[in-house]
Scaffold this motif. Sequence first.
Motif, PDB file in Angstrom:
ATOM      1  N   GLY A  56       0.815  -1.208   0.000  1.00  0.00           N
ATOM      2  CA  GLY A  56       0.000   0.000   0.000  1.00  0.00           C
ATOM      3  C   GLY A  56       0.850   1.259   0.000  1.00  0.00           C
ATOM      4  N   PRO A  57       0.308   2.352  -0.535  1.00  0.00           N
ATOM      5  CA  PRO A  57       1.086   3.588  -0.676  1.00  0.00           C
ATOM      6  C   PRO A  57       1.482   4.232   0.641  1.00  0.00           C
ATOM      7  CG  PRO A  57      -1.213   3.938  -1.287  1.00  0.00           C
ATOM      8  CD  PRO A  57      -1.038   2.473  -1.132  1.00  0.00           C
ATOM      9  N   ASP A  58       0.787   3.895   1.732  1.00  0.00           N
ATOM     10  CA  ASP A  58       1.107   4.507   3.026  1.00  0.00           C
ATOM     11  C   ASP A  58       2.038   3.647   3.873  1.00  0.00           C
ATOM     12  OD1 ASP A  58      -0.613   6.631   2.425  1.00  0.00           O
ATOM     13  OD2 ASP A  58      -2.335   5.625   3.337  1.00  0.00           O
ATOM     14  N   ARG A  59       2.573   2.556   3.305  1.00  0.00           N
ATOM     15  CA  ARG A  59       3.248   1.558   4.139  1.00  0.00           C
ATOM     16  C   ARG A  59       4.450   2.120   4.898  1.00  0.00           C
ATOM     17  NH1 ARG A  59       4.657   0.918  -1.071  1.00  0.00           N
ATOM     18  NH2 ARG A  59       6.877   0.580  -1.591  1.00  0.00           N
ATOM     19  N   LEU A  60       5.319   2.869   4.216  1.00  0.00           N
ATOM     20  CA  LEU A  60       6.542   3.340   4.881  1.00  0.00           C
ATOM     21  C   LEU A  60       6.246   4.447   5.885  1.00  0.00           C
ATOM     22  CD1 LEU A  60       9.146   3.265   1.958  1.00  0.00           C
ATOM     23  CD2 LEU A  60       8.961   1.708   3.906  1.00  0.00           C
ATOM     24  N   SER A  61       5.355   5.369   5.529  1.00  0.00           N
ATOM     25  CA  SER A  61       5.029   6.437   6.480  1.00  0.00           C
ATOM     26  C   SER A  61       4.307   5.867   7.701  1.00  0.00           C
ATOM     27  CB  SER A  61       4.168   7.510   5.806  1.00  0.00           C
ATOM     28  OG  SER A  61       2.967   6.954   5.297  1.00  0.00           O
ATOM     29  N   TRP A  62       3.493   4.828   7.484  1.00  0.00           N
ATOM     30  CA  TRP A  62       2.781   4.195   8.592  1.00  0.00           C
ATOM     31  C   TRP A  62       3.750   3.481   9.532  1.00  0.00           C
ATOM     32  CZ3 TRP A  62       1.335  -1.354   8.796  1.00  0.00           C
ATOM     33  CH2 TRP A  62       0.459  -1.646   9.841  1.00  0.00           C
ATOM     34  N   LEU A  63       4.636   2.656   8.972  1.00  0.00           N
ATOM     35  CA  LEU A  63       5.632   1.978   9.799  1.00  0.00           C
ATOM     36  C   LEU A  63       6.556   2.979  10.483  1.00  0.00           C
ATOM     37  CD1 LEU A  63       6.526  -1.009   7.435  1.00  0.00           C
ATOM     38  CD2 LEU A  63       5.345  -1.164   9.643  1.00  0.00           C
ATOM     39  N   ASN A  64       6.811   4.090   9.829  1.00  0.00           N
ATOM     40  CA  ASN A  64       7.651   5.128  10.420  1.00  0.00           C
ATOM     41  C   ASN A  64       7.032   5.693  11.697  1.00  0.00           C
ATOM     42  OD1 ASN A  64      10.105   6.968   9.842  1.00  0.00           O
ATOM     43  ND2 ASN A  64       8.464   8.423  10.262  1.00  0.00           N
ATOM     44  N   THR A  65       5.712   5.898  11.683  1.00  0.00           N
ATOM     45  CA  THR A  65       5.058   6.460  12.870  1.00  0.00           C
ATOM     46  C   THR A  65       4.998   5.464  14.028  1.00  0.00           C
ATOM     47  OG1 THR A  65       2.837   5.772  12.156  1.00  0.00           O
ATOM     48  CG2 THR A  65       3.604   7.940  11.429  1.00  0.00           C
ATOM     49  N   LEU A  66       5.056   4.168  13.723  1.00  0.00           N
ATOM     50  CA  LEU A  66       4.925   3.141  14.761  1.00  0.00           C
ATOM     51  C   LEU A  66       6.254   2.758  15.393  1.00  0.00           C
ATOM     52  CD1 LEU A  66       2.466   0.672  12.967  1.00  0.00           C
ATOM     53  CD2 LEU A  66       1.886   2.349  14.731  1.00  0.00           C
ATOM     54  N   SER A  67       7.339   2.916  14.661  1.00  0.00           N
ATOM     55  CA  SER A  67       8.601   2.287  15.042  1.00  0.00           C
ATOM     56  C   SER A  67       9.685   3.283  15.415  1.00  0.00           C
ATOM     57  CB  SER A  67       9.098   1.397  13.903  1.00  0.00           C
ATOM     58  OG  SER A  67       9.639   2.187  12.858  1.00  0.00           O
ATOM     59  N   SER A  68      10.792   2.728  15.890  1.00  0.00           N
ATOM     60  CA  SER A  68      11.951   3.520  16.303  1.00  0.00           C
ATOM     61  C   SER A  68      12.799   3.989  15.132  1.00  0.00           C
ATOM     62  CB  SER A  68      12.838   2.657  17.216  1.00  0.00           C
ATOM     63  OG  SER A  68      13.318   1.524  16.493  1.00  0.00           O
ATOM     64  N   GLN A  70      13.728   5.510  11.193  1.00  0.00           N
ATOM     65  CA  GLN A  70      13.339   6.459  10.154  1.00  0.00           C
ATOM     66  C   GLN A  70      13.233   5.701   8.827  1.00  0.00           C
ATOM     67  OE1 GLN A  70      11.914   8.867   8.339  1.00  0.00           O
ATOM     68  NE2 GLN A  70      12.855  10.351   9.743  1.00  0.00           N
ATOM     69  N   LEU A  71      12.015   5.590   8.302  1.00  0.00           N
ATOM     70  CA  LEU A  71      11.776   4.774   7.113  1.00  0.00           C
ATOM     71  C   LEU A  71      11.288   5.585   5.915  1.00  0.00           C
ATOM     72  CD1 LEU A  71       9.942   1.796   8.858  1.00  0.00           C
ATOM     73  CD2 LEU A  71      12.323   1.852   8.106  1.00  0.00           C
ATOM     74  N   LEU A  72      11.088   6.877   6.088  1.00  0.00           N
ATOM     75  CA  LEU A  72      10.480   7.681   5.021  1.00  0.00           C
ATOM     76  C   LEU A  72      11.340   7.706   3.763  1.00  0.00           C
ATOM     77  CD1 LEU A  72       9.089  10.701   7.080  1.00  0.00           C
ATOM     78  CD2 LEU A  72       7.837   8.720   6.201  1.00  0.00           C
ATOM     79  N   SER A  73      12.642   7.603   3.918  1.00  0.00           N
ATOM     80  CA  SER A  73      13.538   7.676   2.764  1.00  0.00           C
ATOM     81  C   SER A  73      14.129   6.317   2.397  1.00  0.00           C
ATOM     82  CB  SER A  73      14.670   8.676   3.050  1.00  0.00           C
ATOM     83  OG  SER A  73      15.393   8.287   4.208  1.00  0.00           O
ATOM     84  N   LEU A  74      13.535   5.227   2.903  1.00  0.00           N
ATOM     85  CA  LEU A  74      14.057   3.894   2.609  1.00  0.00           C
ATOM     86  C   LEU A  74      13.928   3.595   1.122  1.00  0.00           C
ATOM     87  CD1 LEU A  74      15.222   1.345   4.062  1.00  0.00           C
ATOM     88  CD2 LEU A  74      12.891   0.419   3.981  1.00  0.00           C
ATOM     89  N   GLU A  75      15.066   3.301   0.485  1.00  0.00           N
ATOM     90  CA  GLU A  75      15.083   3.028  -0.948  1.00  0.00           C
ATOM     91  C   GLU A  75      14.849   1.544  -1.213  1.00  0.00           C
ATOM     92  OE1 GLU A  75      15.369   5.199  -3.368  1.00  0.00           O
ATOM     93  OE2 GLU A  75      15.642   6.937  -2.050  1.00  0.00           O
ATOM     94  N   PRO A  76      14.277   1.206  -2.387  1.00  0.00           N
ATOM     95  CA  PRO A  76      14.119  -0.207  -2.737  1.00  0.00           C
ATOM     96  C   PRO A  76      15.454  -0.944  -2.671  1.00  0.00           C
ATOM     97  CG  PRO A  76      12.858   1.161  -4.240  1.00  0.00           C
ATOM     98  CD  PRO A  76      13.673   2.101  -3.404  1.00  0.00           C
ATOM     99  N   GLY A  77      15.454  -2.093  -2.000  1.00  0.00           N
ATOM    100  CA  GLY A  77      16.663  -2.889  -1.852  1.00  0.00           C
ATOM    101  C   GLY A  77      17.517  -2.520  -0.659  1.00  0.00           C
TER     102      GLY A  77
END
Length: 365
Positions: A56-68, A70-77
């Motif tokens: 889903g399109p919100d997956r990284l921002s959602w996991l970012n709000t839940l976890s310790s 920073q995932l907003l800039s996580l690149e594929p791979g």
Amino acid sequence: MSIKSPLLTRSGAVEAGAPDSGIAAHYGDPLREQRALARGEAVTDLSNRGVLTVEGPDRLSWLNTLSSQQLLSLEPGESTELLLLSVQGRIEHDARVLDDGERTWLIVEGNEAPVLASWLQSMKFMLRVDVRDVSADWAVAGSVAAVPAWSGYLTWIDPWPKVGPGGFAYTETPEETHPGLERSWYEYLIPRASLEEAVAASGRTLAGAMAAEALRIAAWRPRLGMETDDKAIPHELDLIRTAVHLAKGCYKGQETVARVHNLGHPPRRLVFLQLDGSQHTLPAAGAAVKFGERTVGRVTSVAQHYEMGAVALAVIKRSVDPEAALTVDDEGELYAAAQELIVSPDAGQAVGRPSGLLRTPRARS
């Protein structure tokens, strides 16, 4: 419930106990397997691990709000890891994280997969995310060196022990001499139905879970359910190094993470123990660590290392003298133990500290 690996039918395979039930502890020669794994000539069956996907399109921002993390800039791979904490900052879940551009993959301990999947489902609200437990369809295999024959599989590369962006090292050991650098670690996501075929195509032998655990312990690498208990916070295990971004926004447990890091000290610290090798037995995980007659902690992981002999990780009270000789007491069986610092006793209280006492991340060019 553990999934039995088809590789348990291999000649000499002996099934491991918890938390590695479902895969082989060894295939008949644990130390030989360990040497082969350390040389990059073997792979380890980790197919008892749990695998979750988040689409889903919100997956990284959602996991970012839940976890310790920073995932907003996580690149594929790109590989990273995250922690999910309680309000008190205690570690409840961890996950190895990899995004392929369409979905985020979470590799977890096998018994964690259904619990974590259920919790994540409860936190979806109106966001565009879809959480699935795909452990029945996907297996994991590990190696200390890249496997060319597996280049087509998604690969999580352990960031340990390098200090990640926003991370902080709680050991005084310089990053360039950290023993974890001797153990690069790759985890491959392989369709479960193709696991036997993939292992045959790898051109490498099999090493059991005992071999992988010995190398993990020697690398000072904490593991959920082994080094953690219901009181564990990231600082005690040096997990601020790779699993916590100190400058990211609000998430559950952040207040404790910031308070201990900036103003306090973690109450306990992870330590590496070199055990007396004259005995022909090993203490069990959970055995008491003593300073004199006083119990100061517990053994969390133990193994026979192919070069160092009997080694262990333990979590002990921060106040224990780093130079003190310790004893491991396993129901009356005593083992002399020399400690090597992992987490520094003065870790924490970063605000106002002179620079250079603990290592911060290098600036990125």
